[in-house]
Each structure stands twice: as structure tokens, then as C-alpha cells.
Write an enzyme that holds these catalytic residues in place. Structure first.
Site, short mmCIF file in Angstrom:
data_model
loop_
_atom_site.label_atom_id
_atom_site.label_comp_id
_atom_site.label_asym_id
_atom_site.label_seq_id
_atom_site.Cartn_x
_atom_site.Cartn_y
_atom_site.Cartn_z
N ARG A 57 0.80 -1.23 0.00
CA ARG A 57 0.00 0.00 0.00
C ARG A 57 0.83 1.28 0.00
O ARG A 57 0.57 2.19 -0.80
CB ARG A 57 -0.91 0.05 1.25
N THR A 58 1.79 1.36 0.91
CA THR A 58 2.47 2.66 1.06
C THR A 58 3.25 3.00 -0.20
O THR A 58 3.16 4.09 -0.74
CB THR A 58 3.40 2.61 2.29
N LYS A 86 26.46 -4.27 -2.15
CA LYS A 86 27.93 -4.20 -2.23
C LYS A 86 28.53 -3.47 -1.03
O LYS A 86 29.73 -3.24 -0.98
CB LYS A 86 28.33 -3.44 -3.51
N ARG A 107 11.32 3.89 3.44
CA ARG A 107 10.93 2.87 4.44
C ARG A 107 12.18 2.10 4.81
O ARG A 107 12.91 1.63 3.93
CB ARG A 107 9.86 1.92 3.89
N HIS A 135 4.86 5.90 11.57
CA HIS A 135 4.34 5.77 10.20
C HIS A 135 3.34 6.91 10.00
O HIS A 135 2.13 6.70 9.93
CB HIS A 135 3.67 4.39 10.04
#
Ligand code: CP
Length: 304
Positions: A57-58, A86, A107, A135
Site C-alpha cells: 500500500r504505502t 555491495k 521505508r 508511520h
């Protein structure tokens, strides 16, 4: 009424007037979506979407929001496919993406990651979830859902159920509910109670709250039940998760004769039965839709 935040990191950075501003603007954005009006406000602008943890969703609602504003997006949803593999650190990745784009949505599994990036880059940064921290954009769409469906916040009583220890959506939401004087009942297993630090913050406000283990007793007492998933990925020991999972479930039989509204930030696992989905009470898919107008409002407010 203006909006002066440069970054969206924590709901605690918002004044009530900032929240009201975004909720009002979201209404305009929703009308534009529903009436298929083309909004060109972000034409030529680029949003960097850096997702180090899974999301449906986000991430996709931010992409949709930016494209509905006629902007575009670049980014990744799996750090394994980037130079992180890396050994590149978040600081350097963000510095580079900040050269390419006009704002960053991040996120990350580490609490504080978005705040850190906002301090070392000179473009707006949006926290799309930082570990068990915050959030804030989810909170704004939760508030938008409540305001639209319940016609405001007056005299509301909400039960927040599930993983209150690790759930970042509820760690954000409660601070906003306190601003709107909403009464809260926290329902969780003892092991997953709302952190004492947050309860202490709520005690310093006028927010009325109580704590319980039992969901059945409160169904007729509240206006809203906000269910959450047990955050399996945050448990240090998988055996602890196995002991606790599946403790709370809400199903059609439990609520069909009531007016209680059921919300969930999603994804769900087993805490809401599928037979709930077609009831008048279930609002979690509508809630997910509201992520688009709310994120359009946020992007339009912070990108020049
Ligand atoms: N509510 C929410 O944050 O969902 P995603 O993890 O799918 O983005």
C-alpha cells in the site's frame, strides 16, 4: 491556514492545524480523483522511493499519488538489487538519490532512519515507516478515514487491538488521536502492550485511555475497532511469536449486529476473518484507498 513542515518524519512534528490542513487538502484531491480531473501540480518533478522493507500500500499509493499529480517516480522496493548489496550505506544512497529527485520517501527497518536522512540531505524526506518507530502518513490516512466516515472526531471511542509494542502505525496514530481528544482502549497480549513511554506521553495530554486483554467485552462499547497484525518480523525470537500469534480475531458474527467500524492498516494475516469483508462495518479497503488522496496532499504540500 498554512503548512510549514519541510519533512514528514513523525506525527509528533505536526500541529493540529497542520493535520487539519492536510485533511482538507485530501478532500480536494479525492474529488479530483473521483471526477477524473488531471492535476498538473507536480509536472516535471520526480519522487525517489527507497523501500528497504516490503510494502504494498504505502509504496504503490505514493507512486499513484505522484503520478496523479503528473509527476514521476524512481526507486527500488528491494535493497538487494541495489549497491546496498555491495556495502553502500544508507547515507550515501540517499545523498545520490537526492541529486536525482525532488523528494525522498523512505521505508527502513531502523527507527530514526528517516530523521537521519532528512538531516543529511537538502530535499524533503517522508518517513514511510521506520522499524517499530513511526508511520505518519498512515496516521493521516487513518484520520481522514475516521473524519469522513464518522463525520469528525467528537465523542469517539476507539479500541486499538493487537501488536501495540512493535506496531508503528499505532505508535503514530495514538499521538494524533490524543490531539483530537478521542478516548482509546488498548487491547493486546501482556507481552505486546503499548510501550510505557508512549502511555506516559498520553498521560501528559487530555487523552483518556484504558488497557485491557479482552476484545469481546468492548465491541458494544466503542465506535471504532482498529485491528493490527502481530509484527512477526520484529520478534527477536520466532518462538515468542509462535506463542502469541492468533490471539485476536474479529469475524462477522461478532460485529454484524453493531455499528462498530472496523479499520486495519493492512496487511492482515488472521486477525480479521474474510467473512467480515462484505459487512457494513468493514472499512479497511476504503481506508487503503484514502492513502492516495492523502499522499497527494502531502506531496503537493512539501515539494516546491
Ligand atoms: N499499511 C501499510 O503500511 O501497508 P504496507 O506495508 O503494504 O505499505
Amino acid at each position: 491556514m498554512g503548512f510549514n513542515l519541510k519533512n514528514i518524519i513523525s506525527i509528533r512534528d505536526f500541529k493540529k492545524s497542520d493535520i487539519n490542513y492536510i485533511l482538507e487538502l485530501s478532500k480536494n484531491m479525492e474529488e479530483q480523483i473521483n471526477n477524473k480531473i488531471i492535476n498538473k501540480n507536480q509536472e516535471g518533478k520526480l519522487l525517489g522511493i527507497l523501500f528497504y522493507e516490503p510494502s504494498t500500500r504505502t509504496r504503490l499509493s505514493f507512486e499513484t499519488a505522484m503520478k496523479r499529480l503528473s509527476g514521476n517516480t524512481v526507486g527500488f522496493s528491494q535493497a538487494e538489487s541495489t549497491s546496498t548489496k555491495k556495502g553502500e550505506v544508507l547515507h550515501d544512497t540517499a545523498q545520490v538519490i537526492a541529486q536525482y529527485t525532488d523528494a525522498i520517501v523512505l521505508r527502513h527497518k531502523k527507527e530514526g532512519a528517516a530523521r537521519y536522512i532528512s538531516e543529511v540531505t537538502d530535499i524533503p524526506v517522508i518517513n514511510a515507516g521506520d522499524g517499530a518507530g513511526q508511520h505518519p502518513t498512515q496516521t493521516l490516512l487513518d484520520l481522514y478515514t475516521i473524519k469522513n466516515i464518522k463525520d469528525g472526531f467528537k465523542n469517539l471511542k476507539i479500541a486499538i487491538v493487537g501488536d501495540l509494542k512493535y506496531g508503528r502505525t499505532v505508535h503514530s496514530l495514538v499521538y494524533a488521536l490524543a490531539m483530537f481528544n478521542t478516548e482509546i482502549i488498548f487491547i493486546s497480549p501482556n507481552e505486546l502492550r503499548m510501550p510505557e513511554e508512549i502511555l506516559n506521553d498520553l498521560r501528559k495530554t487530555r487523552c483518556k485511555f484504558s488497557v485491557s486483554n479482552n476484545i469481546e467485552n468492548i465491541i458494544n462499547e466503542v465506535d471504532i475497532i482498529y485491528m493490527t497484525r502481530i509484527q512477526k518480523e520484529r520478534f527477536p525470537d520466532p518462538k515468542e511469536y509462535s506463542k502469541i500469534k492468533g490471539q485476536y480475531n474479529i469475524n462477522k458474527k461478532m460485529i454484524e449486529d453493531t455499528d462498530v467500524m472496523v479499520m486495519h492498516p493492512l496487511p492482515r494475516v488472521d486477525e480479521i476473518s474474510f467473512n467480515m469483508d462484505n459487512t457494513k462495518n468493514a472499512k479497511y479497503f476504503q481506508q487503503a484507498f484514502y492513502g492516495v488522496p492523502v499522499r497527494m496532499a502531502l506531496l503537493d504540500s512539501i515539494i516546491d
